[in-house]
Motif scaffolding. Structure first.
Motif, PDB file in Angstrom:
ATOM      1  N   ALA A 173      26.937 -83.273  60.790  1.00  0.00           N
ATOM      2  CA  ALA A 173      28.453 -84.654  62.009  1.00  0.00           C
ATOM      3  C   ALA A 173      28.350 -82.718  62.974  1.00  0.00           C
ATOM      4  O   ALA A 173      28.586 -81.973  62.203  1.00  0.00           O
ATOM      5  N   ALA A 174      27.720 -83.419  64.643  1.00  0.00           N
ATOM      6  CA  ALA A 174      28.323 -82.263  65.155  1.00  0.00           C
ATOM      7  C   ALA A 174      29.462 -81.899  66.066  1.00  0.00           C
ATOM      8  O   ALA A 174      29.802 -83.548  66.156  1.00  0.00           O
ATOM      9  N   LEU A 175      30.606 -82.083  65.554  1.00  0.00           N
ATOM     10  CA  LEU A 175      32.289 -82.246  66.881  1.00  0.00           C
ATOM     11  C   LEU A 175      32.210 -81.139  67.890  1.00  0.00           C
ATOM     12  O   LEU A 175      32.754 -80.426  68.089  1.00  0.00           O
ATOM     13  N   ASP A 176      31.742 -81.848  68.802  1.00  0.00           N
ATOM     14  CA  ASP A 176      30.761 -81.607  70.623  1.00  0.00           C
ATOM     15  C   ASP A 176      32.153 -81.373  70.976  1.00  0.00           C
ATOM     16  O   ASP A 176      33.629 -81.215  70.506  1.00  0.00           O
ATOM     17  N   LEU A 177      32.303 -80.809  71.991  1.00  0.00           N
ATOM     18  CA  LEU A 177      33.535 -80.556  73.620  1.00  0.00           C
ATOM     19  C   LEU A 177      33.124 -81.629  74.174  1.00  0.00           C
ATOM     20  O   LEU A 177      33.564 -82.679  74.080  1.00  0.00           O
ATOM     21  N   ALA A 178      32.471 -82.043  75.306  1.00  0.00           N
ATOM     22  CA  ALA A 178      31.774 -83.214  76.004  1.00  0.00           C
ATOM     23  C   ALA A 178      30.661 -82.181  77.494  1.00  0.00           C
ATOM     24  O   ALA A 178      30.640 -81.916  77.129  1.00  0.00           O
ATOM     25  N   PRO A 179      30.292 -83.424  77.414  1.00  0.00           N
ATOM     26  CA  PRO A 179      29.127 -83.076  77.906  1.00  0.00           C
ATOM     27  C   PRO A 179      29.369 -82.731  79.767  1.00  0.00           C
ATOM     28  O   PRO A 179      30.195 -82.329  80.057  1.00  0.00           O
ATOM     29  N   GLY A 180      28.127 -81.945  80.127  1.00  0.00           N
ATOM     30  CA  GLY A 180      27.567 -80.972  80.758  1.00  0.00           C
ATOM     31  C   GLY A 180      28.790 -79.179  81.037  1.00  0.00           C
ATOM     32  O   GLY A 180      29.095 -78.940  81.984  1.00  0.00           O
ATOM     33  N   VAL A 181      29.370 -78.820  79.472  1.00  0.00           N
ATOM     34  CA  VAL A 181      29.867 -78.097  80.123  1.00  0.00           C
ATOM     35  C   VAL A 181      29.559 -76.550  79.261  1.00  0.00           C
ATOM     36  O   VAL A 181      29.274 -77.245  77.544  1.00  0.00           O
ATOM     37  N   SER A 182      28.941 -75.995  79.802  1.00  0.00           N
ATOM     38  CA  SER A 182      27.860 -74.976  79.138  1.00  0.00           C
ATOM     39  C   SER A 182      27.772 -74.154  77.649  1.00  0.00           C
ATOM     40  O   SER A 182      27.192 -74.722  76.965  1.00  0.00           O
ATOM     41  N   VAL A 183      29.298 -73.784  77.961  1.00  0.00           N
ATOM     42  CA  VAL A 183      29.705 -73.400  76.534  1.00  0.00           C
ATOM     43  C   VAL A 183      29.921 -73.948  75.688  1.00  0.00           C
ATOM     44  O   VAL A 183      29.419 -73.645  73.838  1.00  0.00           O
ATOM     45  N   GLY A 184      29.680 -75.482  75.192  1.00  0.00           N
ATOM     46  CA  GLY A 184      29.822 -76.544  74.458  1.00  0.00           C
ATOM     47  C   GLY A 184      28.083 -76.904  73.840  1.00  0.00           C
ATOM     48  O   GLY A 184      28.319 -76.887  72.755  1.00  0.00           O
ATOM     49  N   VAL A 185      27.559 -76.821  75.064  1.00  0.00           N
ATOM     50  CA  VAL A 185      26.206 -76.405  75.063  1.00  0.00           C
ATOM     51  C   VAL A 185      25.233 -76.112  74.070  1.00  0.00           C
ATOM     52  O   VAL A 185      24.382 -75.732  73.058  1.00  0.00           O
ATOM     53  N   GLN A 186      25.817 -74.166  74.545  1.00  0.00           N
ATOM     54  CA  GLN A 186      25.176 -72.862  74.299  1.00  0.00           C
ATOM     55  C   GLN A 186      26.042 -73.273  72.942  1.00  0.00           C
ATOM     56  O   GLN A 186      25.502 -72.778  71.495  1.00  0.00           O
ATOM     57  N   ARG A 187      26.892 -73.232  72.154  1.00  0.00           N
ATOM     58  CA  ARG A 187      26.922 -73.401  70.224  1.00  0.00           C
ATOM     59  C   ARG A 187      26.503 -74.062  70.180  1.00  0.00           C
ATOM     60  O   ARG A 187      26.065 -73.768  68.915  1.00  0.00           O
ATOM     61  N   HIS A 188      26.624 -75.448  69.991  1.00  0.00           N
ATOM     62  CA  HIS A 188      25.295 -76.417  69.583  1.00  0.00           C
ATOM     63  C   HIS A 188      24.543 -76.187  69.393  1.00  0.00           C
ATOM     64  O   HIS A 188      23.733 -76.271  68.556  1.00  0.00           O
ATOM     65  N   ASN A 189      23.693 -75.402  70.474  1.00  0.00           N
ATOM     66  CA  ASN A 189      22.253 -75.317  70.174  1.00  0.00           C
ATOM     67  C   ASN A 189      22.357 -74.016  69.463  1.00  0.00           C
ATOM     68  O   ASN A 189      20.894 -74.410  68.687  1.00  0.00           O
ATOM     69  N   GLY A 190      22.882 -73.168  69.885  1.00  0.00           N
ATOM     70  CA  GLY A 190      23.545 -72.097  68.622  1.00  0.00           C
ATOM     71  C   GLY A 190      23.398 -72.045  67.036  1.00  0.00           C
ATOM     72  O   GLY A 190      21.839 -72.164  66.204  1.00  0.00           O
ATOM     73  N   PHE A 191      24.000 -73.095  67.196  1.00  0.00           N
ATOM     74  CA  PHE A 191      24.222 -73.645  65.276  1.00  0.00           C
ATOM     75  C   PHE A 191      23.094 -74.832  64.688  1.00  0.00           C
ATOM     76  O   PHE A 191      22.423 -73.646  63.922  1.00  0.00           O
ATOM     77  N   LEU A 192      22.290 -75.337  65.473  1.00  0.00           N
ATOM     78  CA  LEU A 192      21.313 -76.018  65.418  1.00  0.00           C
ATOM     79  C   LEU A 192      19.724 -75.068  65.608  1.00  0.00           C
ATOM     80  O   LEU A 192      19.472 -74.805  64.230  1.00  0.00           O
ATOM     81  N   LYS A 193      19.977 -74.111  66.015  1.00  0.00           N
ATOM     82  CA  LYS A 193      18.982 -72.764  65.909  1.00  0.00           C
ATOM     83  C   LYS A 193      19.062 -72.202  64.752  1.00  0.00           C
ATOM     84  O   LYS A 193      18.451 -71.284  63.929  1.00  0.00           O
ATOM     85  N   GLY A 194      20.322 -71.773  64.394  1.00  0.00           N
ATOM     86  CA  GLY A 194      20.625 -70.944  63.360  1.00  0.00           C
ATOM     87  C   GLY A 194      20.385 -71.365  61.811  1.00  0.00           C
ATOM     88  O   GLY A 194      20.339 -70.723  61.243  1.00  0.00           O
ATOM     89  N   PHE A 195      20.511 -72.829  61.836  1.00  0.00           N
ATOM     90  CA  PHE A 195      20.725 -73.874  60.646  1.00  0.00           C
ATOM     91  C   PHE A 195      19.091 -74.574  60.880  1.00  0.00           C
ATOM     92  O   PHE A 195      18.587 -74.299  59.639  1.00  0.00           O
ATOM     93  N   GLY A 196      18.222 -73.929  61.819  1.00  0.00           N
ATOM     94  CA  GLY A 196      16.681 -74.367  61.537  1.00  0.00           C
ATOM     95  C   GLY A 196      16.903 -76.155  61.751  1.00  0.00           C
ATOM     96  O   GLY A 196      15.630 -76.328  60.489  1.00  0.00           O
ATOM     97  N   ALA A 197      17.594 -76.414  62.592  1.00  0.00           N
ATOM     98  CA  ALA A 197      17.890 -77.668  62.826  1.00  0.00           C
ATOM     99  C   ALA A 197      17.515 -78.458  64.008  1.00  0.00           C
ATOM    100  O   ALA A 197      17.826 -76.976  64.521  1.00  0.00           O
ATOM    101  N   THR A 198      17.775 -80.023  64.475  1.00  0.00           N
ATOM    102  CA  THR A 198      16.862 -80.279  65.555  1.00  0.00           C
ATOM    103  C   THR A 198      18.078 -80.894  66.224  1.00  0.00           C
ATOM    104  O   THR A 198      19.178 -81.763  64.507  1.00  0.00           O
TER     105      THR A 198
END
Length: 338
Positions: A173-198
């Motif tokens: 489950a991904a509990l994100d920030l809000a659409p269009g906020v760069s810090v939220g996008v970066q953390r979300h994408n970083g988590f997926l990258k670190g986990f090896g997921a998409t």
């Protein structure tokens, strides 16, 4: 994975300083109320604009700016939006500060794109503009960025979560920030990258605005959609604590792994208490202090700060995993904020 060099402990432990000469501008949705200034007319003026003045992260950022302003003998103006996402309030604050004659503005953009025109107008008038914590889009819209590497912060907790799952199938489950906020996008994408997921591997994604109550609602919604969720990524620790509350109500708090980003004192204590498995700790005091120093340097010699300055991030957990560099909560509580 090697860890970014951490800020000095003296800076991380810096506390609020009273008596800083300040001009307070409380930005509201359509305007700003200005306070008074008691500093000399020849002193350097620095502006700080945060997303809100209630989030402990931005409260601590303001404290760091106040301390640096006092140490450098400059006048500090502060402003904040009424809520996270109040771009109009931040635009008004920029306009007020430019009119007041600030030499530089430090800003955590609520809307990374919408703030750009106001930033460009300020820079055109010779004002140094530095983004703190959250980059603008494009990043080049400001002179410089002093921030956590949010992609790396996400990667650290993603790598940790992957190791902690020990080969078990993850339902994320991904509990994100809000659409269009760069810090939220970066953390979300970083988590997926670190986990090896998409994103295809995420069973449920909900926006929380970084709010604890909304985090609880989002987790409740995700559990209804996919009861078997066993890994929860959260944009920040308030959202993580909301998720924990929802999980506890279902008796699932002990068999679901929650990871987060921020490293505030409440969140770090939650790691110690076992509510959050791990968090990536960042350092708002350093962001603000370095920003004030950069404006002072610009006022003295005309040299502008430029590019990106990484202010550091550290993985905090009491359940270390093999191959994952981390510090325990004793370190985290010594260096936390809020």
């Amino acid at each position: 994975m090697s860890r970014t060099t951490r800020p000095s402990s003296s800076l991380l432990r810096a506390a609020a300083v009273t008596g800083v000469v300040a001009l307070t501008l409380t930005a509201c949705g359509s305007g700003a109320d200005s306070g008074s200034s008691s500093s000399g007319s020849g002193s350097v003026k620095v502006g700080l604009i945060t997303k809100t003045d209630t989030n402990p992260f931005f409260v601590k950022m303001k404290e760091g700016a106040e301390k640096a302003a006092k140490e450098n003998g400059v006048q500090l103006s502060t402003a904040a939006g009424k809520f996270d996402g109040d771009n109009a309030g931040q635009v008004t604050a920029i306009e007020n500060m430019v009119a007041a004659g600030v030499k530089g503005i430090l800003i955590t953009p609520s809307d990374s794109k919408a703030i750009v025109p106001a930033v460009e107008k300020a820079r055109a008038k010779g004002v140094l503009v530095i983004a703190l914590d959250t980059p603008t889009e494009p990043e080049s819209a400001v002179d410089a960025l002093f921030a956590t590497d949010n992609l790396k912060a996400g990667e650290l907790i993603g790598e940790y979560a992957k190791a902690a799952m020990k080969g078990k199938t993850a339902k994320i489950a991904a509990l994100d920030l809000a659409p269009g906020v760069s810090v939220g996008v970066q953390r979300h994408n970083g988590f997926l990258k670190g986990f090896g997921a998409t994103d295809k591997d995420v069973a449920c994604a909900q926006d929380t605005g970084g709010d604890q109550a909304k985090g609880q609602t989002a987790m409740e919604n995700c559990l209804q959609k996919e009861p078997g969720i066993n890994v929860v990524y959260t944009i920040n620790e308030p959202a993580a604590l909301g998720a924990y509350t929802a999980l506890k109500a279902k008796g699932r708090e002990k068999d679901v792994l929650i990871v987060s980003v921020d490293g505030g004192c409440t969140g770090t204590q939650a790691v110690k208490d076992g509510k959050i498995a791990a968090t990536s700790q960042q350092y708002p005091l350093k962001m603000a202090a370095e920003g004030v120093k950069a404006v002072v340097a610009y006022a003295k010699d005309g040299k502008k700060a430029s590019g990106y300055t990484d202010t550091g991030v550290t993985l905090i957990t009491d359940k270390a995993q093999d191959g994952i560099t981390s510090e325990d909560t004793a370190f985290g509580l010594e260096n936390c904020w809020g």
